[in-house]
Each structure stands twice: as C-alpha cells, then as structure tokens.
Scaffold this motif. Sequence first.
Motif, mmCIF file in Angstrom:
data_model
loop_
_atom_site.group_PDB
_atom_site.id
_atom_site.type_symbol
_atom_site.label_atom_id
_atom_site.label_comp_id
_atom_site.label_asym_id
_atom_site.label_seq_id
_atom_site.Cartn_x
_atom_site.Cartn_y
_atom_site.Cartn_z
ATOM 1 N N TYR A 41 24.964 -49.896 17.301
ATOM 2 C CA TYR A 41 24.504 -50.570 18.523
ATOM 3 C C TYR A 41 23.004 -50.747 18.467
ATOM 4 O O TYR A 41 22.317 -49.921 17.877
ATOM 5 C CB TYR A 41 24.901 -49.746 19.760
ATOM 6 C CG TYR A 41 26.326 -49.982 20.190
ATOM 7 C CD1 TYR A 41 26.631 -50.941 21.143
ATOM 8 C CD2 TYR A 41 27.362 -49.261 19.613
ATOM 9 C CE1 TYR A 41 27.949 -51.166 21.528
ATOM 10 C CE2 TYR A 41 28.678 -49.483 19.986
ATOM 11 C CZ TYR A 41 28.961 -50.442 20.951
ATOM 12 O OH TYR A 41 30.260 -50.659 21.319
ATOM 13 N N PRO A 42 22.530 -51.843 19.118
ATOM 14 C CA PRO A 42 23.223 -52.882 19.890
ATOM 15 C C PRO A 42 24.123 -53.737 18.996
ATOM 16 O O PRO A 42 23.875 -53.889 17.809
ATOM 17 C CB PRO A 42 22.087 -53.718 20.476
ATOM 18 C CG PRO A 42 20.879 -52.842 20.403
ATOM 19 C CD PRO A 42 21.062 -52.008 19.169
ATOM 20 N N GLN A 43 25.154 -54.308 19.625
ATOM 21 C CA GLN A 43 26.055 -55.203 18.909
ATOM 22 C C GLN A 43 26.658 -56.205 19.887
ATOM 23 O O GLN A 43 26.799 -55.948 21.077
ATOM 24 C CB GLN A 43 27.174 -54.435 18.200
ATOM 25 C CG GLN A 43 28.133 -53.736 19.130
ATOM 26 C CD GLN A 43 29.349 -53.187 18.404
ATOM 27 O OE1 GLN A 43 30.360 -53.869 18.278
ATOM 28 N NE2 GLN A 43 29.246 -51.944 17.909
ATOM 29 N N GLU A 52 25.512 -55.929 23.516
ATOM 30 C CA GLU A 52 25.548 -54.730 24.346
ATOM 31 C C GLU A 52 24.740 -53.599 23.714
ATOM 32 O O GLU A 52 24.794 -53.396 22.494
ATOM 33 C CB GLU A 52 26.992 -54.261 24.541
ATOM 34 C CG GLU A 52 27.877 -55.262 25.268
ATOM 35 C CD GLU A 52 29.285 -54.736 25.448
ATOM 36 O OE1 GLU A 52 29.537 -53.549 25.104
ATOM 37 O OE2 GLU A 52 30.149 -55.497 25.925
ATOM 38 N N THR A 53 24.058 -52.859 24.549
ATOM 39 C CA THR A 53 23.452 -51.605 24.118
ATOM 40 C C THR A 53 24.521 -50.523 24.180
ATOM 41 O O THR A 53 25.579 -50.692 24.799
ATOM 42 C CB THR A 53 22.291 -51.224 25.025
ATOM 43 O OG1 THR A 53 22.806 -50.978 26.354
ATOM 44 C CG2 THR A 53 21.232 -52.319 25.077
ATOM 45 N N ILE A 54 24.241 -49.401 23.571
ATOM 46 C CA ILE A 54 25.215 -48.311 23.631
ATOM 47 C C ILE A 54 25.324 -47.766 25.061
ATOM 48 O O ILE A 54 26.396 -47.344 25.494
ATOM 49 C CB ILE A 54 24.866 -47.195 22.620
ATOM 50 C CG1 ILE A 54 26.079 -46.258 22.451
ATOM 51 C CG2 ILE A 54 23.607 -46.443 23.029
ATOM 52 C CD1 ILE A 54 25.951 -45.316 21.281
ATOM 53 N N ALA A 55 24.235 -47.854 25.827
ATOM 54 C CA ALA A 55 24.289 -47.425 27.223
ATOM 55 C C ALA A 55 25.235 -48.315 28.023
ATOM 56 O O ALA A 55 26.017 -47.831 28.851
ATOM 57 C CB ALA A 55 22.882 -47.456 27.831
ATOM 58 N N TYR A 56 25.171 -49.616 27.783
ATOM 59 C CA TYR A 56 26.091 -50.547 28.450
ATOM 60 C C TYR A 56 27.527 -50.203 28.088
ATOM 61 O O TYR A 56 28.418 -50.192 28.952
ATOM 62 C CB TYR A 56 25.764 -51.979 28.046
ATOM 63 C CG TYR A 56 26.655 -53.016 28.699
ATOM 64 C CD1 TYR A 56 26.217 -53.732 29.810
ATOM 65 C CD2 TYR A 56 27.947 -53.280 28.215
ATOM 66 C CE1 TYR A 56 27.030 -54.679 30.413
ATOM 67 C CE2 TYR A 56 28.775 -54.217 28.811
ATOM 68 C CZ TYR A 56 28.300 -54.909 29.905
ATOM 69 O OH TYR A 56 29.128 -55.847 30.517
ATOM 70 N N ARG A 57 27.769 -49.923 26.822
ATOM 71 C CA ARG A 57 29.135 -49.640 26.369
ATOM 72 C C ARG A 57 29.674 -48.377 27.014
ATOM 73 O O ARG A 57 30.842 -48.319 27.418
ATOM 74 C CB ARG A 57 29.142 -49.495 24.843
ATOM 75 C CG ARG A 57 30.544 -49.283 24.273
ATOM 76 C CD ARG A 57 31.357 -50.548 24.412
ATOM 77 N NE ARG A 57 32.715 -50.359 23.904
ATOM 78 C CZ ARG A 57 33.751 -49.973 24.645
ATOM 79 N NH1 ARG A 57 33.576 -49.717 25.941
ATOM 80 N NH2 ARG A 57 34.946 -49.839 24.113
ATOM 81 N N ILE A 82 24.429 -40.178 25.091
ATOM 82 C CA ILE A 82 24.004 -40.948 23.928
ATOM 83 C C ILE A 82 23.441 -40.029 22.849
ATOM 84 O O ILE A 82 23.629 -40.266 21.647
ATOM 85 C CB ILE A 82 22.977 -42.012 24.353
ATOM 86 C CG1 ILE A 82 23.655 -43.042 25.265
ATOM 87 C CG2 ILE A 82 22.363 -42.699 23.140
ATOM 88 C CD1 ILE A 82 22.698 -44.039 25.889
#
Length: 224
Positions: A41-43, A52-57, A82
């Motif tokens: 991430y981001p991906q 998306e950021t890993i926080a969003y995921r 995280i």
Amino acid sequence: MLVATRESLPGHVGNRMRCVSCHLDEGRRESGSWVGVFAHYPQYRPRSGTIETIAYRVNDCFRRSMNGTALDPAGRDLPDIIAYFAFLSRGVPVAPPGPNTRLQKWAAFTADTATGRQVFAATCAKCHGERGEGTAGAPPVWGPESYNLGAGMARVRTAAEFIRTSMPFDQPGTLTDQQAFDVAAYVSAQPRPDYRGKENDWPNGDPPPDVAYPTRAGRQQQPR
C-alpha cells in the motif's frame, strides 16, 4: 485490538465479528494473510475506484466486515493497527501487489445451495451454529451480528476460497472445491445487514460477477 476487536473498540464494531475471524492465526495464515500487506500500500482497488492507503483499507473493513464505523486517522488506534501490519511485513520489498488470480478458478463452478446446506449442517454448524448465529468459539456467518452485504466475504468466490483453504478450522483443506463453493453459496444466500452506499462500489463499472448487489456504474454500462 485485532484479536479482541469488539472489546477493544466497542464504538466502532456493530456485530460479533473480530478482525481475526477472517484473518486467522493473528493474520499469519495464508488465506487472508497480513504478512506483507503493509509493503503493498498505497494501491489501486477497483471496488473504490481509487488509490487506497492502508489506513483507508483498514477502515473499510470496520465499515463492512465489522458493520461499524471508521477509526479516527488522527487517533492512536489506527496507527497501532498499522504498526502491527508493518511488523508482519518486515523484509518484504515495498512494491505493488502482483496479479491476483486466486478467485478465477471458481468461475467454472455451479453452486448447489441444497448440498451446501447439508455440508454446512454436517461440518460447519458445530462451530458456527445451526442458524449461522455463531458460538463462543466461532463468529456468526449470517444474521444481524455477522458481516454486512458490502463485505468481501459476502462474495461467493471470496468465501469459497477462504472455506477451501481455511475451514474447518481444525481440519483445513478437507472439503473439496465443490463442497467449499456450495457452502459459500449457501451462506452468502442467507440474510445479513445491508451496507449503505453499496451501489457506489466499482464506480468504473467493473464489478466481479459474484457481487451480491447491483452497482450504479454497472447498471449504466448494461446494453440497452
């Protein structure tokens, strides 16, 4: 927080699920593994149509699988989660994720929900309850205390892959591909909480064929 999610974050969990209900062995088991996820991430993800950021995921899982609400990005809880992912990803090269073809094999299967019901009663109900309501040792797989319709596990192919590789919990891999697919179809056909805004998923009109609900972009791209 990941192991005792509801107890740790009661204001953000709207059901009886835990993060490790799907990410077994504290995120170390192959299906649903968190090992390496931090490095990818981001991906871009087609469900949101955004990078998306890993926080969003993570927060997307709280909204969908937990049927709850997002964590505050400025608070302490989300960075701690995280940090655990980063710990599991030590030594994994930072790079975009590779092609994901693991669900393609399920396209060749036709579901038999009647058989799925029989397999569930014989193999799954001892842990998940006869009505999918869950027990002290396993989460509910349908009903008001389970994941909602917008969760990834509500997709038949996603559920089939998880069941085939990880269930039964004490004897993973003992079900055949067809049995796993039938159980997934049976479980996915049962009632569960709705997800508000699900029609906005896959905004580029590319929903997978096993998505359980119509999307706005998908309807717009249907031939007239």
